[in-house]
Design an enzyme around this catalytic site. Sequence first.
Site, mmCIF file in Angstrom:
data_model
loop_
_atom_site.group_PDB
_atom_site.id
_atom_site.type_symbol
_atom_site.label_atom_id
_atom_site.label_comp_id
_atom_site.label_asym_id
_atom_site.label_seq_id
_atom_site.Cartn_x
_atom_site.Cartn_y
_atom_site.Cartn_z
ATOM 1 N N ARG B 89 -24.161 112.341 62.804
ATOM 2 C CA ARG B 89 -25.484 112.875 63.044
ATOM 3 C C ARG B 89 -26.133 112.362 64.320
ATOM 4 O O ARG B 89 -27.117 112.939 64.797
ATOM 5 C CB ARG B 89 -26.407 112.590 61.846
ATOM 6 C CG ARG B 89 -26.634 111.097 61.550
ATOM 7 C CD ARG B 89 -27.483 110.885 60.310
ATOM 8 N NE ARG B 89 -28.799 111.473 60.414
ATOM 9 C CZ ARG B 89 -29.788 110.969 61.155
ATOM 10 N NH1 ARG B 89 -29.599 109.860 61.853
ATOM 11 N NH2 ARG B 89 -30.964 111.572 61.208
ATOM 12 N N GLU B 292 -16.794 111.692 63.014
ATOM 13 C CA GLU B 292 -16.063 111.465 61.764
ATOM 14 C C GLU B 292 -14.814 112.307 61.636
ATOM 15 O O GLU B 292 -13.837 111.904 61.018
ATOM 16 C CB GLU B 292 -16.969 111.826 60.582
ATOM 17 C CG GLU B 292 -18.120 110.913 60.367
ATOM 18 C CD GLU B 292 -18.917 111.410 59.176
ATOM 19 O OE1 GLU B 292 -18.758 110.855 58.094
ATOM 20 O OE2 GLU B 292 -19.687 112.368 59.330
#
Lengths: 537, 344
Positions: B89, B292
Amino acid sequence: MLEFRKDIFADERDDNLIEIGQPTQRQDILGHVTGTSPFYDDHRFANLLHLKILRSPHAHARIRSIDDSAAARAPGVKRIIRAADVPVNLNTLLSLIQFGKDDEPSLAADVVRYKGEPILGIVATSERAALEAMALVRVSYDQLPAVFDVEEALKPGAPSVNPTYPKNTFEYYGKYDHQKLRFGDVESAFKQADLVLEDRYQMSPIEHAPTETNGSIAVPDTNGRFIVYTSTQALFFSLDTAAKINAMQSNQLHFIGGTVGGGFGGKVDTMTEPLAILAARLTGAPVRYRFSRHEEMQFGSPRGAERISIKDGVMKDGRIVARQVRAYFDSGAYTRLSSYAVVKCVAHIPGPYTIPNVHADVYCVFTNRTPATAMRGFGVTALDFALESHMDKDAVALGIDPLEFRILNAYRDGDMKAHRREAKNCALIECAQVAAEKANWPLRDEFRRLSSRQGGGPARTGGAADRARAPAIAPAAAPPQPMPQRVAYERPTPAAPARTPPTPPPRSAPPPPTAPTPAGSTHGAPRFSSVFGTRRR
Amino acid sequence: MAKHRGRGVATINYPVGMNLGGDPSQALVHSNPTGKFTVALSSIDLGQGMKSVTRQICAETLGVPVEDVYVDTADSDTGPHCMGSFASRGTHRVGNAVITAAREARAVMLEAAAEELEVDPGDLETDGKGSIRVKGAPHRSISVRDVAIAAQFKQGKTISGRGIFLVPLSDVDPETGEMSPATCYAHACLIVEVEVDDETGEIAVLKMTSAYEIGRAINPKLVEQQLVGGSWMGMSHALYETPEPYYPNTRDGPRDFNEYLMPGPGDICQHDIIVLERPAPDGPFGAKGPGEMCANPVLPAVANAIFNAVGVRINELPITPEKVLKALKARGGGAAGASSGRAP
């Protein structure tokens, strides 16, 4: 090693930028490479005390009695911290965003639910003094039956792990023991499928293995405030969690993070800060609480294990018409963040493919092991392993090149996803094409010409989305489309090659580079006719 | 006894930001009296380069050189709220907050410059090198330094800005799972080549080739470190790591790095990476987040390559030599059946 394909999607980009896209050296790199960047444990205090935690040797046991009198008198010991000393001794991390019930104590009061669960804190003038005092603590236990397998934990009569969720499953929406996904009608689709393939996948837990173990130092400041030097990945998340457990106002805590020696998701849980702060409050001195490597490996939260079963219905022309997933997340003894990962997992099903019928049930299950937590790719990594392994098996069973099989089913702009949102900004096909070209993986012409930007649309899922209650939940969703009453994959492009009946070879090997389908051999019956349409070149 | 080579592939996507949204981040940007900017955050730089990404985004938006911007973060007394560094994020959420803050600061900077140059702020542009000039009349310009001095000591203006970025929290339908999980997705395809020793069950990863679509590479070197590091983690997840080697049995758990297996430098292979950029409509300069996702395709690609090499499917991670040998034995042993259909 790294190159760009700026030609692809160039029309969607403004490349007239000055600083963006530059390989600028990071502002902190000299500190990192010369060893001067400050980590939490580089802060020095003359009167620093050390907190060590007595942990349960049993996976499930009732604590009958604790005798810490000898430990309290041991040399260097300043304070014993017991469960009763913790102001708010029950918390769940996501209570900060109102998700789930408080279920985990900072120090176990009556029952321990996993091997390694904290029971008692010892604050001493050195780690050694704390550990030597710990050896003097006498705890007597009544061992309880334990459960370690997620499916065993769901059976009637299984030992109940977590009293907040006595049936061993996290509770969704106050009524379900799992998160559901329902799109289309998998049962009918399985009946119509040419082939149905089922398999089960298991990922074991995985340790974050940071170079720097979890830790923090809490230092009493003036005005009743505390400065906390921490290795956290989420400064305010940890601050608010620590404030809740200590029944303090958030502005009584001044958190200072900084360089982190490896996070990967394992430094969100705020495992050391609350007790370090409590110890500093109780002693009036700076207190450090850091995990040993053994604690980090076995008692710090790992990436949780996941067990995933997949059932696919596929057609001989390569279409996946149904996908059913049943998955169990092993949360360990407490929730931490696994409940969130279950929903993220469901959102990810069925992977980046357009499948008209999808059904999933995903469970967050409690067992008597170290609580699991977030790790890089949370909720997705194990699912991707299962989905992409299964995609390979589908392709082999159908005798289709595994990469072409993926391109064939890849989602495109305008497709309807199983969670009932329109796919946009897709680029899976392009990634497959570019990687194949670089690796000399032979793709036939018609697969090299496909685009994420063409041929997508709700018709590819038979209009299943229109049956959804999408507008009621998210007005931002795609406007309702007239529902095509057919399960047809209309794709105007590309031209259809000759149909070759699937010959199932035993192996998933890509076809030899010497024998791609000749560009001219596209006459005759169309291959993948129902997918690509029937237009001929 | 023989060594068998095989190739495997995986294609994946990955959502950017916390699932369902509801995860805000804030940024504050201000100039000191001589035109040097500070970005105040509470976001954590885990080594992924949070400070570099936000610094470059701030410089680009302000229109000043990156050397004139520093990022101050990870102090709860000085930095505004950030949900945290996770869920891929940082670039997306914090980057957008920085853009909003930097735009506000830039507007004040141009107002102050306009007052000094006696023109309309709308007629001004930045040159990205530390000056502000009149569009079409570049000889009429003023340095950012002089603008900041004038704003501070003469005009009484604060060259500063506030930013927040929030993807509103989505509901989830309990019955159907209908939801808005993410606003944008990154994509990848990874092809891996392995060599399997059918006598020892050992697996060597020989080469990886991948394509990643990440919206916009704010800093290609940081993207490369993420993708290379992530592929190493993926290979480690696929073949080596677990604190519970006999899960769900809890026995024989490792206690340190002597017992917890991971690949060493000699096990790392060549990895050719190609980056594609299809800007996310709501990404900062189109950026998504590669953080990720880059471990994920490696696990199944390795499993598929092992099948391609020796014809056995291992469905349980990690794929240890023990599991490979057991599977080979169950299938009749050795390389039998593995000679046909070899990878090209």
